[in-house]
Design a protein around this motif. Structure first.
Motif, short mmCIF file in Angstrom:
data_model
loop_
_atom_site.label_atom_id
_atom_site.label_comp_id
_atom_site.label_asym_id
_atom_site.label_seq_id
_atom_site.Cartn_x
_atom_site.Cartn_y
_atom_site.Cartn_z
N GLU A 126 0.89 -1.15 -0.03
CA GLU A 126 0.08 -0.01 -0.10
C GLU A 126 0.73 1.40 -0.11
O GLU A 126 2.21 1.25 0.54
CB GLU A 126 -0.99 -0.01 1.21
CG GLU A 126 -1.94 -1.03 1.21
CD GLU A 126 -3.13 -0.66 2.13
OE1 GLU A 126 -2.92 0.40 3.13
OE2 GLU A 126 -3.96 -1.53 2.57
N ARG A 127 0.31 2.48 -0.43
CA ARG A 127 0.78 3.78 -0.46
C ARG A 127 0.64 4.42 1.26
O ARG A 127 -0.05 3.61 1.82
CB ARG A 127 0.46 4.74 -1.20
CG ARG A 127 0.46 4.04 -2.84
CD ARG A 127 -0.18 5.08 -3.68
NE ARG A 127 0.23 6.72 -3.42
CZ ARG A 127 0.28 7.61 -4.39
NH1 ARG A 127 -0.55 7.28 -5.68
NH2 ARG A 127 0.68 8.76 -4.32
N TRP A 128 1.20 5.30 1.29
CA TRP A 128 0.93 6.08 2.53
C TRP A 128 -0.10 6.85 2.51
O TRP A 128 -0.96 7.33 3.37
CB TRP A 128 1.92 7.10 2.98
CG TRP A 128 2.26 8.29 2.17
CD1 TRP A 128 2.94 8.12 0.80
CD2 TRP A 128 1.63 9.41 2.12
NE1 TRP A 128 3.00 9.29 -0.06
CE2 TRP A 128 2.17 10.29 0.99
CE3 TRP A 128 0.96 10.07 3.15
CZ2 TRP A 128 1.83 11.59 0.61
CZ3 TRP A 128 0.60 11.45 2.79
CH2 TRP A 128 1.01 12.05 1.91
N GLY A 129 -0.52 7.45 1.22
CA GLY A 129 -1.64 8.22 0.80
C GLY A 129 -1.47 9.02 -0.28
O GLY A 129 -0.56 8.51 -0.99
N ALA A 153 -4.91 19.03 0.91
CA ALA A 153 -5.54 18.17 1.45
C ALA A 153 -4.72 16.81 1.22
O ALA A 153 -4.42 16.62 0.19
CB ALA A 153 -7.06 18.09 1.12
N PHE A 154 -5.04 15.94 2.22
CA PHE A 154 -4.54 14.51 1.90
C PHE A 154 -5.48 13.42 2.42
O PHE A 154 -5.90 13.45 3.39
CB PHE A 154 -3.23 14.28 2.40
CG PHE A 154 -2.01 15.43 2.13
CD1 PHE A 154 -1.20 14.96 1.15
CD2 PHE A 154 -1.82 16.61 2.87
CE1 PHE A 154 -0.40 16.03 0.76
CE2 PHE A 154 -0.97 17.62 2.40
CZ PHE A 154 -0.24 17.30 1.30
N LEU A 155 -5.62 12.51 1.56
CA LEU A 155 -6.20 11.21 1.76
C LEU A 155 -5.12 10.22 2.15
O LEU A 155 -4.27 9.81 1.47
CB LEU A 155 -7.06 10.79 0.51
CG LEU A 155 -7.96 9.49 0.78
CD1 LEU A 155 -8.71 9.66 1.80
CD2 LEU A 155 -8.35 8.95 -0.47
N GLY A 163 4.52 13.05 9.24
CA GLY A 163 3.86 11.83 8.21
C GLY A 163 3.78 12.44 6.94
O GLY A 163 4.10 11.65 6.28
N VAL A 164 3.14 13.55 6.63
CA VAL A 164 3.03 13.92 5.17
C VAL A 164 4.48 14.08 4.59
O VAL A 164 4.76 13.68 3.38
CB VAL A 164 2.21 15.12 4.99
CG1 VAL A 164 2.23 15.55 3.50
CG2 VAL A 164 0.64 14.92 5.61
N ALA A 165 5.25 14.77 5.32
CA ALA A 165 6.93 14.87 4.83
C ALA A 165 7.61 13.43 4.61
O ALA A 165 7.94 13.54 3.41
CB ALA A 165 7.47 15.65 5.72
N VAL A 166 7.48 12.62 5.44
CA VAL A 166 7.90 11.31 5.02
C VAL A 166 7.16 10.54 3.87
O VAL A 166 8.17 10.02 2.70
CB VAL A 166 7.98 10.19 6.33
CG1 VAL A 166 8.31 8.85 5.90
CG2 VAL A 166 8.86 10.77 7.33
#
Length: 406
Positions: free
Chosen positions: A232-235, A293-295, A313-316
């Motif tokens: 899976e991806r992270w988002g 925005a991020f899913l 979390g988004v940066a990683v």
């Protein structure tokens, strides 16, 4: 002469009085450390280890200063991202991914973690090993354990750090890391090390400071233990419709991807949202409703086990994507509304509590309880309920308090 002696006596007394707070603090710390030593002995830590690590220890004031100004909490999303997902870091990450591909693939086969994520963590935490930190780990965690703000957590970290020394994985003189006690190429907290680090090359030592096999395997083992999904991806970055219900944008709200798609959520480029069967996600807004925005999926939550900051979390995740050749972020660049300081977050929490929105302890950290309180205030007063702590929010709260007084 008598007058001179009297003056000297007065000056001496003044010096003694001025020194008393620092002396009292040191005495208090020493007494507290004696309790730590006794408890460590009960846990089986050798006396020789305690003599090597705790003798002569003093609180580190710089550690307390840094604890009150963590960039994950007081910087805007874009400022944070621009410092961490740089073109140079992306390029270096790609080169190192290629250089260590054989080792990383072997680690993936054993632990199920995609190589790009391990390289992204490596880049985020230490610039790919270029800087592991120079704070003494024992001194840092002891300082934070003695401080009131997070004493219980860091007292536990102190005992784990002592265990690391006691088992021979690291010598006290070279046991350095971040101001918060994170250490090694991937900046493991001591408890993360004792629970998840592995001796991948079988040399009898879990060397997360110098052996990349141990480094990558330990990081992958940790993520695997957290439940990492290797397929899976992270988002992903997404676009939200104009009528999106902002209160739905939080980690506690999980929906199937086809439900988000039905609500008008689309990919960042405007294309329809992919909806693999069984996948669920949450919407997060690290810069408020005007920002990107991020899913995010389950692996995002596992990234947060490393560091609880949404920005982190988004940066990683985004750095891992960029290393794999995916595009830059596309939306929300003009939403940089300014940062709030540690003191301003404390003020926000104080005002929320005064208004009955139950932000929890006034600690200067806009965590989950604070974000929930912000949403309650925003919803009650007709603002977009995005839970974002901003300078505009502080002004809104102060205006509401002024209205009450008026």
């Amino acid at each position: 002469m008598r007058g001179m002696r009297t003056l000297a006596s007065v000056l001496g007394l003044a010096a003694t009085v001025a020194a008393t707070p620092a002396t009292a603090q040191q005495d208090n710390f020493k007494a507290w450390l004696d309790g730590v030593r006794a408890e460590a002995r009960e846990q089986g830590i050798a006396k020789a280890t305690l003599d090597k690590t705790l003798s002569g220890l003093s609180p580190i004031e710089r550690v307390i200063e840094l604890d009150r100004s963590q960039p994950e909490f007081i910087r805007t999303f874009w400022s944070y991202m621009d410092d961490r997902v740089t073109p140079g870091r992306v390029e270096k990450g790609r080169k190192l991914l290629d250089k260590h591909r054989e080792l990383l693939n072997a680690v993936q086969r054993e632990h199920g973690v995609q190589p790009r994520f391990l390289v992204a963590f490596w880049g985020m935490e230490t610039g790919f090993g270029s800087y592991l930190g120079d704070f003494p780990v024992i001194g840092s965690v002891a300082t934070l354990a003695h401080d009131d703000r997070r004493s219980a957590f860091f007292r536990t970290q102190l005992f784990h750090a002592l265990e690391m020394v006691d088992e021979g994985h690291v010598e006290p003189g070279s046991f350095t890391g971040s101001w918060a006690g994170a250490t090694g190429h991937l900046q493991f907290l001591p408890s993360t090390f004792t629970r998840h680090a592995v001796d991948a090359d079988g040399d009898g030592r879990k060397d997360i400071w110098g052996d990349l096999h141990d480094v990558f395997a330990s990081g992958a083992n940790y993520l695997s233990d957290m439940g990492w999904e290797g397929d899976e991806r992270w988002g992903r970055e997404v676009r939200l419709p104009g009528d999106f219900p902002w209160k739905q944008a939080q980690l506690d709200v999980k929906k199937p991807l086809d439900t988000w798609a039905e609500m008008g959520v689309r990919k960042a480029n405007g294309d329809p949202l992919p909806t693999p069967d069984g996948w669920q996600g949450s919407i997060v807004l690290p810069q408020g409703h005007e920002g990107p925005a991020f899913l995010v999926y389950e692996n995002f939550r596992h990234i947060l086990s490393w560091n609880r900051s949404i920005k982190y979390g988004v940066a990683v995740g985004h750095l891992a994507d960029r290393i794999a050749g995916m595009p830059k972020l596309q939306t929300g660049r003009d939403a940089d509304s300014g940062a709030v300081s540690f003191d301003e977050v404390e003020r926000i929490q104080t005002l929320l509590n005064k208004l009955g929105h139950e932000a929890g302890p006034v600690d200067g950290v806009p965590g989950e309880s604070t974000r929930a309180a912000i949403r309650r205030f925003q919803a009650a007063n007709g603002y977009p309920a995005d839970g974002y702590a901003s300078p505009a929010l502080l002004k809104q709260l102060e205006a509401r308090i002024a209205d009450r007084k008026g």
